[in-house]
Design a protein around this motif. Structure first.
Motif, PDB file in Angstrom:
ATOM      1  N   GLY A  14      14.686 108.430 114.884  1.00  0.00           N
ATOM      2  CA  GLY A  14      15.804 109.185 114.312  1.00  0.00           C
ATOM      3  C   GLY A  14      16.388 108.449 113.108  1.00  0.00           C
ATOM      4  N   TYR A  15      17.639 108.762 112.780  1.00  0.00           N
ATOM      5  CA  TYR A  15      18.245 108.256 111.537  1.00  0.00           C
ATOM      6  C   TYR A  15      18.336 106.733 111.501  1.00  0.00           C
ATOM      7  N   GLY A  16      18.975 106.151 112.523  1.00  0.00           N
ATOM      8  CA  GLY A  16      19.147 104.699 112.526  1.00  0.00           C
ATOM      9  C   GLY A  16      17.806 103.982 112.528  1.00  0.00           C
ATOM     10  N   ALA A  17      16.886 104.502 113.325  1.00  0.00           N
ATOM     11  CA  ALA A  17      15.557 103.899 113.439  1.00  0.00           C
ATOM     12  C   ALA A  17      14.804 103.975 112.114  1.00  0.00           C
ATOM     13  N   LEU A  34       8.274 103.091 118.125  1.00  0.00           N
ATOM     14  CA  LEU A  34       7.852 103.760 119.359  1.00  0.00           C
ATOM     15  C   LEU A  34       8.644 105.050 119.492  1.00  0.00           C
ATOM     16  N   GLU A  35       7.963 106.173 119.595  1.00  0.00           N
ATOM     17  CA  GLU A  35       8.643 107.470 119.696  1.00  0.00           C
ATOM     18  C   GLU A  35       8.098 108.223 120.901  1.00  0.00           C
ATOM     19  N   MET A  36       8.982 108.649 121.790  1.00  0.00           N
ATOM     20  CA  MET A  36       8.553 109.350 123.006  1.00  0.00           C
ATOM     21  C   MET A  36       8.065 110.771 122.726  1.00  0.00           C
ATOM     22  N   GLY A 109      13.355 112.516 115.209  1.00  0.00           N
ATOM     23  CA  GLY A 109      14.498 112.665 116.116  1.00  0.00           C
ATOM     24  C   GLY A 109      15.275 113.934 115.837  1.00  0.00           C
ATOM     25  N   GLY A 110      16.592 113.812 115.779  1.00  0.00           N
ATOM     26  CA  GLY A 110      17.471 114.961 115.583  1.00  0.00           C
ATOM     27  C   GLY A 110      17.232 115.701 114.274  1.00  0.00           C
ATOM     28  N   SER A 111      16.639 115.039 113.291  1.00  0.00           N
ATOM     29  CA  SER A 111      16.447 115.702 111.986  1.00  0.00           C
ATOM     30  C   SER A 111      15.501 116.888 112.089  1.00  0.00           C
ATOM     31  N   VAL A 113      15.567 119.203 114.456  1.00  0.00           N
ATOM     32  CA  VAL A 113      16.175 120.367 115.122  1.00  0.00           C
ATOM     33  C   VAL A 113      17.582 120.675 114.621  1.00  0.00           C
ATOM     34  N   ASN A 114      18.159 119.773 113.821  1.00  0.00           N
ATOM     35  CA  ASN A 114      19.578 119.960 113.491  1.00  0.00           C
ATOM     36  C   ASN A 114      19.782 120.924 112.334  1.00  0.00           C
ATOM     37  N   GLY A 115      21.056 121.241 112.086  1.00  0.00           N
ATOM     38  CA  GLY A 115      21.412 122.198 111.038  1.00  0.00           C
ATOM     39  C   GLY A 115      21.377 121.613 109.644  1.00  0.00           C
ATOM     40  N   GLY A 116      21.087 120.324 109.539  1.00  0.00           N
ATOM     41  CA  GLY A 116      20.931 119.692 108.228  1.00  0.00           C
ATOM     42  C   GLY A 116      22.231 119.445 107.482  1.00  0.00           C
ATOM     43  N   MET A 117      23.365 119.764 108.113  1.00  0.00           N
ATOM     44  CA  MET A 117      24.641 119.578 107.398  1.00  0.00           C
ATOM     45  C   MET A 117      24.912 118.103 107.173  1.00  0.00           C
ATOM     46  N   ALA A 118      25.113 117.760 105.922  1.00  0.00           N
ATOM     47  CA  ALA A 118      25.175 116.350 105.513  1.00  0.00           C
ATOM     48  C   ALA A 118      26.574 116.061 104.971  1.00  0.00           C
ATOM     49  N   GLN A 244       7.030 106.004 125.296  1.00  0.00           N
ATOM     50  CA  GLN A 244       8.428 105.846 125.692  1.00  0.00           C
ATOM     51  C   GLN A 244       8.686 104.425 126.179  1.00  0.00           C
ATOM     52  N   ALA A 245       9.641 103.753 125.529  1.00  0.00           N
ATOM     53  CA  ALA A 245      10.044 102.421 125.991  1.00  0.00           C
ATOM     54  C   ALA A 245      10.789 102.567 127.310  1.00  0.00           C
ATOM     55  N   ARG A 246      10.430 101.745 128.280  1.00  0.00           N
ATOM     56  CA  ARG A 246      11.067 101.849 129.601  1.00  0.00           C
ATOM     57  C   ARG A 246      11.923 100.617 129.924  1.00  0.00           C
ATOM     58  N   ASP A 469      21.839 103.082 115.852  1.00  0.00           N
ATOM     59  CA  ASP A 469      21.943 104.549 115.815  1.00  0.00           C
ATOM     60  C   ASP A 469      23.353 105.047 116.160  1.00  0.00           C
ATOM     61  N   GLY A 470      23.434 106.312 116.569  1.00  0.00           N
ATOM     62  CA  GLY A 470      24.718 106.946 116.854  1.00  0.00           C
ATOM     63  C   GLY A 470      25.486 106.311 117.997  1.00  0.00           C
ATOM     64  N   SER A 471      24.848 105.458 118.786  1.00  0.00           N
ATOM     65  CA  SER A 471      25.595 104.819 119.877  1.00  0.00           C
ATOM     66  C   SER A 471      26.614 103.802 119.356  1.00  0.00           C
ATOM     67  N   PRO A 481      27.538 114.138 112.234  1.00  0.00           N
ATOM     68  CA  PRO A 481      27.457 112.667 112.147  1.00  0.00           C
ATOM     69  C   PRO A 481      26.280 112.020 111.423  1.00  0.00           C
ATOM     70  N   PHE A 482      25.216 112.757 111.038  1.00  0.00           N
ATOM     71  CA  PHE A 482      24.039 111.960 110.667  1.00  0.00           C
ATOM     72  C   PHE A 482      24.161 111.187 109.362  1.00  0.00           C
ATOM     73  N   VAL A 483      24.980 111.644 108.426  1.00  0.00           N
ATOM     74  CA  VAL A 483      25.147 110.850 107.198  1.00  0.00           C
ATOM     75  C   VAL A 483      25.836 109.519 107.516  1.00  0.00           C
TER      76      VAL A 483
HETATM   77  P1  FDA Z   1      18.213 110.574 117.210  1.00  0.00           P
HETATM   78  O1  FDA Z   1      18.652 111.274 118.432  1.00  0.00           O
HETATM   79  O2  FDA Z   1      18.097 111.339 115.951  1.00  0.00           O
HETATM   80  O3  FDA Z   1      16.801 109.905 117.458  1.00  0.00           O
HETATM   81  C1  FDA Z   1      16.467 109.216 118.632  1.00  0.00           C
HETATM   82  C2  FDA Z   1      14.953 109.270 118.820  1.00  0.00           C
HETATM   83  O4  FDA Z   1      14.577 108.314 119.795  1.00  0.00           O
HETATM   84  C3  FDA Z   1      14.437 110.614 119.304  1.00  0.00           C
HETATM   85  O5  FDA Z   1      13.351 111.013 118.504  1.00  0.00           O
HETATM   86  C4  FDA Z   1      13.992 110.342 120.742  1.00  0.00           C
HETATM   87  O6  FDA Z   1      12.882 111.127 121.148  1.00  0.00           O
HETATM   88  C5  FDA Z   1      13.614 108.882 120.681  1.00  0.00           C
HETATM   89  N1  FDA Z   1      13.735 108.154 121.951  1.00  0.00           N
HETATM   90  C6  FDA Z   1      14.772 108.186 122.822  1.00  0.00           C
HETATM   91  N2  FDA Z   1      14.556 107.338 123.846  1.00  0.00           N
HETATM   92  C7  FDA Z   1      13.360 106.743 123.614  1.00  0.00           C
HETATM   93  C8  FDA Z   1      12.578 105.764 124.322  1.00  0.00           C
HETATM   94  N3  FDA Z   1      13.020 105.204 125.469  1.00  0.00           N
HETATM   95  N4  FDA Z   1      11.386 105.412 123.796  1.00  0.00           N
HETATM   96  C9  FDA Z   1      10.925 105.958 122.640  1.00  0.00           C
HETATM   97  N5  FDA Z   1      11.620 106.896 121.944  1.00  0.00           N
HETATM   98  C10 FDA Z   1      12.828 107.259 122.410  1.00  0.00           C
HETATM   99  N6  FDA Z   1      24.232 116.288 112.719  1.00  0.00           N
HETATM  100  C11 FDA Z   1      24.621 116.456 111.433  1.00  0.00           C
HETATM  101  O7  FDA Z   1      25.071 115.508 110.790  1.00  0.00           O
HETATM  102  N7  FDA Z   1      24.509 117.693 110.854  1.00  0.00           N
HETATM  103  C12 FDA Z   1      24.048 118.775 111.532  1.00  0.00           C
HETATM  104  O8  FDA Z   1      23.951 119.874 110.966  1.00  0.00           O
HETATM  105  C13 FDA Z   1      23.664 118.614 112.884  1.00  0.00           C
HETATM  106  N8  FDA Z   1      23.236 119.675 113.643  1.00  0.00           N
HETATM  107  C14 FDA Z   1      22.680 119.448 114.885  1.00  0.00           C
HETATM  108  C15 FDA Z   1      22.065 120.500 115.580  1.00  0.00           C
HETATM  109  C16 FDA Z   1      21.402 120.251 116.785  1.00  0.00           C
HETATM  110  C17 FDA Z   1      20.740 121.383 117.525  1.00  0.00           C
HETATM  111  C18 FDA Z   1      21.363 118.928 117.300  1.00  0.00           C
HETATM  112  C19 FDA Z   1      20.644 118.607 118.583  1.00  0.00           C
HETATM  113  C20 FDA Z   1      21.987 117.896 116.625  1.00  0.00           C
HETATM  114  C21 FDA Z   1      22.644 118.143 115.422  1.00  0.00           C
HETATM  115  N9  FDA Z   1      23.249 117.114 114.709  1.00  0.00           N
HETATM  116  C22 FDA Z   1      23.716 117.325 113.432  1.00  0.00           C
HETATM  117  C23 FDA Z   1      23.332 115.747 115.267  1.00  0.00           C
HETATM  118  C24 FDA Z   1      22.309 114.773 114.688  1.00  0.00           C
HETATM  119  O9  FDA Z   1      21.014 115.333 114.734  1.00  0.00           O
HETATM  120  C25 FDA Z   1      22.369 113.468 115.484  1.00  0.00           C
HETATM  121  O10 FDA Z   1      23.674 112.946 115.352  1.00  0.00           O
HETATM  122  C26 FDA Z   1      21.374 112.430 115.012  1.00  0.00           C
HETATM  123  O11 FDA Z   1      20.058 112.913 115.105  1.00  0.00           O
HETATM  124  C27 FDA Z   1      21.495 111.148 115.807  1.00  0.00           C
HETATM  125  O12 FDA Z   1      20.714 110.166 115.173  1.00  0.00           O
HETATM  126  P2  FDA Z   1      20.269 108.861 115.948  1.00  0.00           P
HETATM  127  O13 FDA Z   1      19.642 107.941 114.956  1.00  0.00           O
HETATM  128  O14 FDA Z   1      21.414 108.343 116.721  1.00  0.00           O
HETATM  129  O15 FDA Z   1      19.176 109.311 117.040  1.00  0.00           O
END
Ligand code: FDA
Length: 504
Positions: A14-17, A34-36, A109-111, A113-118, A244-246, A469-471, A481-483
């Protein structure tokens, strides 16, 4: 002994990664991600990579027997959902006791499926949420860097004012204005130029074919096309999918040892691998990174982790709601799936709300105005390790969302009053419900910056272990939040590479 060593491992894509992997690669550090989930680049039997929103198939969902769309019902009929085979699909809904969290699964990751709003947060609110981060540096350097790398672009206002595809947003804007509320255009990573060409019939439709939460087949500049492409381009970064990292433990020499499960797309276990590394970056998202560290602390593989791991989680005040318009006020059968306008009432001292005007791209006239409100809810949840399931369980009760519902209600009551309209009660499940308060798109927190980590994401208690990441964000940021996640990761990795990686 079969253990592979790499200098750096990044968990997640995802974004942070993605930010961390690119900057490590540029610094010449060999890095494995590593991506699950899967890499989404192969067309299925229908010729498309993703399955679309109106007739979803197994590609839509992460190991479900039935899709779990946020708007499952219309006049209480379960219209949007379909039975499917369990599969490594792109959208997951993680259902905790009283809160469900949507997350993306796959490279990006979230990119995906998300709405892309930045949206960058209001600077004053950023300073309130993360007071120890130098905001001048963020707003002068790291937010612009994130926006440029993510290819954030703006809708052409002339087109926005004239196209049928954004009539729904203009209708909502007029109604907000009647209530004295202002709106703002919302930047996006979806290529608005592509969208205009979709409208003109020059390219295949994606945003204009209701695609978004199960993936966009065209137009979206998701991370696989931006940061991750650049990371692979360094020649130093590789991505292992369906890995998947366990577990994480530290070895005597200070390196980290991971156990990693490799599966096929139907979920069958193919191999359990061990990978060791010197620098370990957790970018598995708020749920994923928090769970990995909580498991490590509670099972004793990283016993020195802080009690703050698992604390400070929030749903970014997400509340969904919908209004019914008068018959003479249709919102349009044709709606872009990409939101482009928000109601900005964040400076309201009683009830700050930033509400995105969301489409309801049903392909027919619904007279619905839909919104995703982001509110300022001070309530926080906590993750606890459940040994029986080996999972992190979220402690969050439904009533903790009451402040968020009340804030959204105060804004939309105003709009309804000014327009003599009503809420829709049939969209959010079987009961009469005007506000959806049981799911979030924006999970934030669990390993909060400056509490579970130092001020740069270095995990307390261990060397060379990082959260990216987002945590890191304590439960609320006031906008999508993604920006912010991206910009914060840029800031942190710059320091970590300079002080911890290239210096060692
Ligand atoms: P993110 O969740 O993106 O990535 C984590 C990745 O790690 C995933 O690919 C996951 O599969 C993988 N993973 C998890 N555990 C693992 C493990 N143990 N081993 C290996 N891989 C593992 N935000 C925004 O700013 N504008 C928007 O328009 C939207 N709209 C929106 C719509 C929808 C439907 C969703 C679900 C979310 C949004 N968001 C959003 C939120 C945004 O997508 C979200 O905040 C970010 O993706 C979070 O980025 P991270 O880097 O935290 O992790």
């Amino acid at each position: 002994d079969g253990t592979a060593f790499v200098p750096a491992v990044v968990i997640g894509t995802g974004y942070g990664a993605a930010v961390s992997a690119l900057r490590l690669g540029e610094a010449g550090v060999r890095t494995v991600m590593l991506e699950m989930g899967q890499l989404w680049n192969q067309p299925g039997p229908d010729g498309n990579v993703f399955s679309g929103m109106l007739k979803p198939d197994k590609r839509s969902s992460w190991f479900k027997n039935r899709t779990e769309a946020p708007l499952g019902s219309f006049l209480w009929l379960d219209l949007a959902n379909r039975d499917i085979d369990p599969y490594a699909g792109v959208l997951d809904r993680v259902n905790f006791d009283q809160m469900s969290v949507y997350v993306g699964r796959g490279v990006g990751g979230g990119s995906l499926v998300n709405g892309g709003m930045a949206v960058a947060p209001k600077r004053s609110y950023f300073e309130e949420v993360l007071p120890r981060v130098d905001s001048a540096e963020m707003y002068e350097r790291y937010f612009p860097r994130a926006n440029s790398m993510l290819r954030v672009n703006h809708i052409d206002s002339g087109w926005f004012e004239s196209t049928e595809w954004y009539k729904f947003a203009r209708v909502s804007r007029d109604q907000a204005q009647k209530a004295g509320l202002g709106t703002v255009h919302v930047p996006n990573v979806y290529d608005f130029d592509h969208m205009r060409r979709e409208a003109a019939g020059e390219v295949p439709k994606s945003a204009l074919a209701a695609e978004v939460i199960y993936g966009n087949n065209h137009g979206k500049q998701s991370l696989d096309k931006t940061y991750l492409a650049a990371a692979l381009g360094t020649g130093k970064v590789t991505i292992e999918t369906l890995h998947q990292a366990r577990t994480i433990r530290q070895q005597k020499d200070g390196t980290y040892l991971l156990t990693v499960e490799q599966r096929d797309a139907d979920g069958r276990l193919l191999a359990t691998k061990e990978i060791s590394c010197r620098h370990l970056f957790l970018g598995a998202g708020s749920l994923g990174s928090t769970e990995l560290l909580l498991r490590a602390r509670e099972t004793g593989t990283l016993p020195e982790l802080s009690p703050e791991i698992g604390a400070g989680w929030g749903p970014n005040g997400n509340i969904m709601t919908a209004r019914a318009n008068h018959v003479w006020n249709p919102t349009g059968a044709n709606q872009s799936s990409i939101p482009a306008l928000g109601i900005d009432d964040w400076d309201n001292p009683q009830n700050p709300v930033f509400a995105e005007i969301a489409p309801m791209p049903a392909g027919l006239e619904t007279w619905v105005s839909l919104y995703l409100a982001i509110t300022k809810n001070p309530e926080r949840g906590t993750f606890a390790y459940d040994a029986a399931t080996d999972r992190a369980a979220l402690r969050w009760t439904r009533d903790q969302n009451t402040p968020a519902v009340n804030a959204a209600k105060s804004l939309f009551d105003r709009i309804n009053k000014a327009n003599t309209t009503m809420y829709r009660y049939d969209l959010f499940g079987k009961q009469l419900k005007a506000f959806s308060d049981d799911f979030t798109y924006h999970p934030l927190g669990g390993c909060v910056l400056g509490r579970a980590t130092d001020d740069y994401g270095r995990v307390k208690g261990y060397k060379n272990l990082y959260v990216t990441d987002g945590s890191l964000i304590p439960g609320s940021i006031g906008v999508n939040p993604f920006v912010t996640i991206t910009a914060l990761a840029e800031r942190n990795i710059e320091r970590v590479i300079r002080q911890d990686v290239t210096a060692s």
